[in-house]
Design a protein around this motif. Structure first.
Motif, PDB file in Angstrom:
ATOM      1  N   VAL A 199       4.923  15.250 -50.250  1.00 27.57           N
ATOM      2  CA  VAL A 199       5.557  14.177 -50.100  1.00 27.57           C
ATOM      3  C   VAL A 199       7.811  14.781 -49.306  1.00 27.57           C
ATOM      4  CG1 VAL A 199       7.172  11.565 -50.645  1.00 27.57           C
ATOM      5  CG2 VAL A 199       4.652  12.407 -51.559  1.00 27.57           C
ATOM      6  N   LEU A 200       7.154  14.271 -48.071  1.00 33.12           N
ATOM      7  CA  LEU A 200       8.727  14.567 -47.333  1.00 33.12           C
ATOM      8  C   LEU A 200       9.563  13.047 -46.983  1.00 33.12           C
ATOM      9  CD1 LEU A 200       6.870  17.536 -45.086  1.00 33.12           C
ATOM     10  CD2 LEU A 200       7.940  17.179 -47.418  1.00 33.12           C
ATOM     11  N   TYR A 201      11.209  13.425 -46.705  1.00 30.23           N
ATOM     12  CA  TYR A 201      11.419  12.683 -46.491  1.00 30.23           C
ATOM     13  C   TYR A 201      12.878  13.576 -44.884  1.00 30.23           C
ATOM     14  CZ  TYR A 201      11.107  10.960 -51.221  1.00 30.23           C
ATOM     15  OH  TYR A 201       9.969  10.723 -52.632  1.00 30.23           O
ATOM     16  N   VAL A 202      12.136  11.762 -44.316  1.00 34.39           N
ATOM     17  CA  VAL A 202      12.692  12.777 -42.474  1.00 34.39           C
ATOM     18  C   VAL A 202      13.627  11.471 -42.716  1.00 34.39           C
ATOM     19  CG1 VAL A 202      11.956  12.227 -40.236  1.00 34.39           C
ATOM     20  CG2 VAL A 202      10.270  13.303 -42.249  1.00 34.39           C
ATOM     21  N   SER A 203      15.149  12.102 -42.098  1.00 32.23           N
ATOM     22  CA  SER A 203      16.011  11.286 -41.768  1.00 32.23           C
ATOM     23  C   SER A 203      16.238  11.315 -39.922  1.00 32.23           C
ATOM     24  CB  SER A 203      17.261  11.459 -41.903  1.00 32.23           C
ATOM     25  OG  SER A 203      18.659  11.387 -41.758  1.00 32.23           O
ATOM     26  N   THR A 204      16.042   9.891 -39.386  1.00 32.69           N
ATOM     27  CA  THR A 204      16.551  10.020 -37.433  1.00 32.69           C
ATOM     28  C   THR A 204      17.876   9.441 -37.334  1.00 32.69           C
ATOM     29  OG1 THR A 204      15.359   7.974 -37.481  1.00 32.69           O
ATOM     30  CG2 THR A 204      13.810   9.930 -37.828  1.00 32.69           C
ATOM     31  N   HIS A 214       6.360   5.911 -52.581  1.00 37.64           N
ATOM     32  CA  HIS A 214       5.830   6.998 -53.780  1.00 37.64           C
ATOM     33  C   HIS A 214       4.353   6.366 -54.969  1.00 37.64           C
ATOM     34  CE1 HIS A 214       6.582   9.969 -56.001  1.00 37.64           C
ATOM     35  NE2 HIS A 214       7.315  10.799 -55.439  1.00 37.64           N
ATOM     36  N   ALA A 215       4.873   5.088 -55.403  1.00 35.92           N
ATOM     37  CA  ALA A 215       4.046   5.023 -56.755  1.00 35.92           C
ATOM     38  C   ALA A 215       2.895   4.943 -56.283  1.00 35.92           C
ATOM     39  CB  ALA A 215       4.565   3.551 -56.912  1.00 35.92           C
ATOM     40  N   GLU A 216       2.585   4.912 -54.878  1.00 37.54           N
ATOM     41  CA  GLU A 216       0.829   4.761 -54.569  1.00 37.54           C
ATOM     42  C   GLU A 216       0.344   5.798 -53.544  1.00 37.54           C
ATOM     43  OE1 GLU A 216      -1.397   1.043 -53.139  1.00 37.54           O
ATOM     44  OE2 GLU A 216      -0.756  -0.044 -54.843  1.00 37.54           O
ATOM     45  N   PHE A 217       1.282   6.253 -52.565  1.00 32.87           N
ATOM     46  CA  PHE A 217       1.230   7.864 -52.144  1.00 32.87           C
ATOM     47  C   PHE A 217       0.941   8.428 -52.622  1.00 32.87           C
ATOM     48  CE2 PHE A 217       1.820   4.213 -49.162  1.00 32.87           C
ATOM     49  CZ  PHE A 217       0.453   4.494 -48.091  1.00 32.87           C
ATOM     50  N   ALA A 218       2.508   9.112 -53.109  1.00 32.94           N
ATOM     51  CA  ALA A 218       2.216  10.322 -53.774  1.00 32.94           C
ATOM     52  C   ALA A 218       1.143  10.951 -54.861  1.00 32.94           C
ATOM     53  CB  ALA A 218       3.376  10.175 -55.247  1.00 32.94           C
ATOM     54  N   GLY A 222      -5.054  19.076 -46.984  1.00 34.60           N
ATOM     55  CA  GLY A 222      -4.318  18.103 -48.442  1.00 34.60           C
ATOM     56  C   GLY A 222      -3.159  16.918 -47.229  1.00 34.60           C
ATOM     57  N   LEU A 223      -3.306  15.706 -47.540  1.00 39.12           N
ATOM     58  CA  LEU A 223      -2.443  14.839 -46.940  1.00 39.12           C
ATOM     59  C   LEU A 223      -1.172  15.623 -47.549  1.00 39.12           C
ATOM     60  CD1 LEU A 223      -3.022  12.258 -45.083  1.00 39.12           C
ATOM     61  CD2 LEU A 223      -2.576  10.719 -46.898  1.00 39.12           C
ATOM     62  N   VAL A 224      -0.503  15.243 -45.563  1.00 37.39           N
ATOM     63  CA  VAL A 224       1.223  15.039 -45.919  1.00 37.39           C
ATOM     64  C   VAL A 224       2.069  13.680 -46.039  1.00 37.39           C
ATOM     65  CG1 VAL A 224       3.144  16.142 -45.392  1.00 37.39           C
ATOM     66  CG2 VAL A 224       1.093  17.592 -45.076  1.00 37.39           C
ATOM     67  N   VAL A 225       2.674  13.109 -46.471  1.00 41.46           N
ATOM     68  CA  VAL A 225       3.507  11.654 -46.244  1.00 41.46           C
ATOM     69  C   VAL A 225       4.351  11.939 -46.382  1.00 41.46           C
ATOM     70  CG1 VAL A 225       3.361   9.694 -47.538  1.00 41.46           C
ATOM     71  CG2 VAL A 225       1.736  11.024 -48.181  1.00 41.46           C
ATOM     72  N   ARG A 271       5.971  21.285 -41.825  1.00 40.25           N
ATOM     73  CA  ARG A 271       5.591  21.340 -43.061  1.00 40.25           C
ATOM     74  C   ARG A 271       4.125  21.155 -42.449  1.00 40.25           C
ATOM     75  NH1 ARG A 271       8.786  20.732 -47.269  1.00 40.25           N
ATOM     76  NH2 ARG A 271      11.146  22.155 -47.600  1.00 40.25           N
ATOM     77  N   VAL A 272       4.042  20.187 -41.851  1.00 40.32           N
ATOM     78  CA  VAL A 272       2.862  19.064 -41.596  1.00 40.32           C
ATOM     79  C   VAL A 272       1.557  20.464 -41.726  1.00 40.32           C
ATOM     80  CG1 VAL A 272       0.922  17.718 -40.461  1.00 40.32           C
ATOM     81  CG2 VAL A 272       3.497  17.207 -41.181  1.00 40.32           C
TER      82      VAL A 272
END
Length: 490
Positions: free
Chosen positions: A451-456, A441-445, A293-296, A286-287
């Motif tokens: 905004v993506l969520y990664v599970s490792t 999320h409050a500051e970075f979104a 733009g920025l991907v968080v 996705r990045v």
């Protein structure tokens, strides 16, 4: 009125590799009745708000212990009992009081004590008796136990994730306690076990709308408050998991009926409210495909705010292997790497082994050639109601414009200034990876194109159907498709 206030907060990951000892609390300051004045923007922020609110209305305030520890394993029993007993001793010395308002978490466990908050509240009730209103504000990720319900006149938890409403909920609780003490209301509480385990982001629909629906009932038709405690998925205690409760004015049947109705609605949303998690390569694709733009990216499995070590390297390794440029990652809790950077000094070019220190969930260490760009002795970041210390920090840059933040305090990323405060710019970056689950999320979104969520394979598994519970019932969704099939559910 004379109010007694205190705070004892930590969130216990019973699967964590290390316990919560006295040092975990001392790192954030253990305050003995003066946190609201000595640390009003840090650990004492909520007590400062409570004191100011109460004193503005002419009430007397007796402030007791204030203690907080970053989530980890069970609190050492002697440490818990010492902190608990200080609150109880202060309460006895303060008698008579007209009301008690406590800031607790709701998912704190100690060695041999699964429900610290219920234990503390029951002892508080035993001291003040049945005629003094006792109120407790809880974290949204609480386990709302029967002992908590029976011991407190009013319990309210945060409604928002990230937890931006701590002061709003504290004010709500205070007003209900004032009205209870004055005899204007008689709170009764009914709770329903939703038999669900998960994470629910209130920044997205349909959870955003469900929170608003909960609030729509409050303050009318005898309904005083509605709370949905999400539970803490990595707390293996008998009464863990999501619970919905309603506080009504003297009418337990009304509270029960509404709690049951809303629990059914929440159950019906279970598939639509699943948090979206990607694997690392899918996120990095996705990045790559994001033109501008920025991907968080949230490295959710290594969130120190859930009890993880904060030193896993799974995402970092793939960023390097795939040649992703202009990336920022942090904060890594790596005291050895940090000390090497401090010894080398700003401008030094050194070989540095980063992360992978605390066990299998941390992955393998990563070896880098880095330039030390900046050092701070006492860094901090913005949070919802104050400042969170990061301690001594280093900013290092590896080949390809990969920037790492190393910190001496094990904590998740809340604020953009965790990075910018040490000199790392974000406007010219393609990727920011934060070791956090949702509080970022409050500051970075607002800065992010995505905004993506990664599970490792990190410490906080997002496969809630397969969490290795040993103490709580396994009859819950998503492990069981319909845990209400027998007996009938809400």
């Amino acid at each position: 009125m004379k109010f007694f206030i205190a705070q004892l907060v930590t969130e216990t990951n019973t699967f964590a590799a290390f316990p919560t000892g006295l040092g975990g609390y001392a790192q954030y300051g253990i305050f003995h009745g003066d946190a609201s004045r000595r640390d009003p923007r840090g650990t004492g922020a909520i007590l400062r708000f409570m004191r100011e609110t109460m004193e503005a209305d002419g009430h007397e305030v007796v402030e007791s212990l204030c203690a907080f520890a970053q989530p980890a394993g069970r609190t050492v029993r002697a440490v818990y009992e010492s902190l608990r007993d200080e609150i109880l001793a202060d309460l006895r010395a303060a008698l008579p009081v007209d009301a008690v308002q406590l800031m607790l978490h709701g998912a704190m466990a100690a060695e041999g004590v699964d429900d610290c908050e219920g234990d503390l509240l029951a002892r508080v009730r035993g001291i003040v008796g049945p005629g003094v209103p006792v109120g407790v504000e809880l974290d949204l990720h609480c386990h709302f136990t029967e002992r908590m319900r029976a011991s407190a006149d009013v319990a309210i938890c945060f409604k928002e994730y990230p937890h931006v409403d701590g002061e709003a909920r504290g004010r709500e609780l205070y007003r209900l306690l004032v009205d209870t003490a004055a005899g204007r209301i008689r709170p009764v509480t009914a709770a329903v076990d939703c038999r669900m385990v998960g994470l629910w982001h209130t920044t997205r629909e349909p959870m955003r709308g469900f929170v608003e629906r909960l609030q729509s009932f409050e303050g009318r038709d005898g309904v005083l408050s509605v709370s949905l405690g999400h539970g803490f998925p990595w707390g293996d205690v008998p009464e863990s998991g999501a619970r919905l409760w309603v506080v009504a004015d003297g009418d337990e049947a009304k509270a029960r009926a509404l709690a049951t109705e809303l629990a059914r609605e929440f159950w019906a949303l279970r598939e639509a409210t699943r948090a979206p998690h990607l694997d690392v390569d899918a996120a990095l694709d996705r990045v790559r495909d994001t033109a501008r733009g920025l991907v968080v990216v949230a490295d959710v499995a290594d969130n120190p705010g859930g009890g993880a070590a904060g030193d896993s390297t799974f995402v970092l390794r793939r960023v390097l292997e795939r040649g992703v440029r202009d990336a920022v990652l942090g904060a890594f809790w790596d005291l050895g790497a940090l000390q090497i950077c401090r010894d080398a000094g700003v401008g030094a070019v050194i070989d540095l082994r980063v992360g992978g220190k605390c066990g299998p969930a941390s992955g393998a260490p990563v070896d880098l050639r880095v330039t030390v760009r900046a050092l701070l002795d006492d860094h901090a970041q913005s949070t919802f109601d104050g400042r969170e210390p990061l301690g001594a920090c280093a900013w290092v840059e590896a080949e390809g414009g990969v920037h790492l933040l190393l910190a001496s305090r094990r904590t998740q990323v809340y604020g953009v200034d965790a990075f910018t405060g040490i000199g790392i710019t974000l406007a010219d970056k393609r990727l920011v990876v934060v070791k956090s689950t949702q509080h970022f999320h409050a500051e970075f979104a607002p800065l992010a194109a995505q905004v993506l969520y990664v599970s490792t394979p990190g410490a906080l598994s997002m496969d809630f159907a397969a969490v290795d519970y040993r103490r709580r019932s396994l009859d819950y969704w998503p492990r069981v498709a319909d845990p209400f099939a027998a007996p009938a559910g809400p």
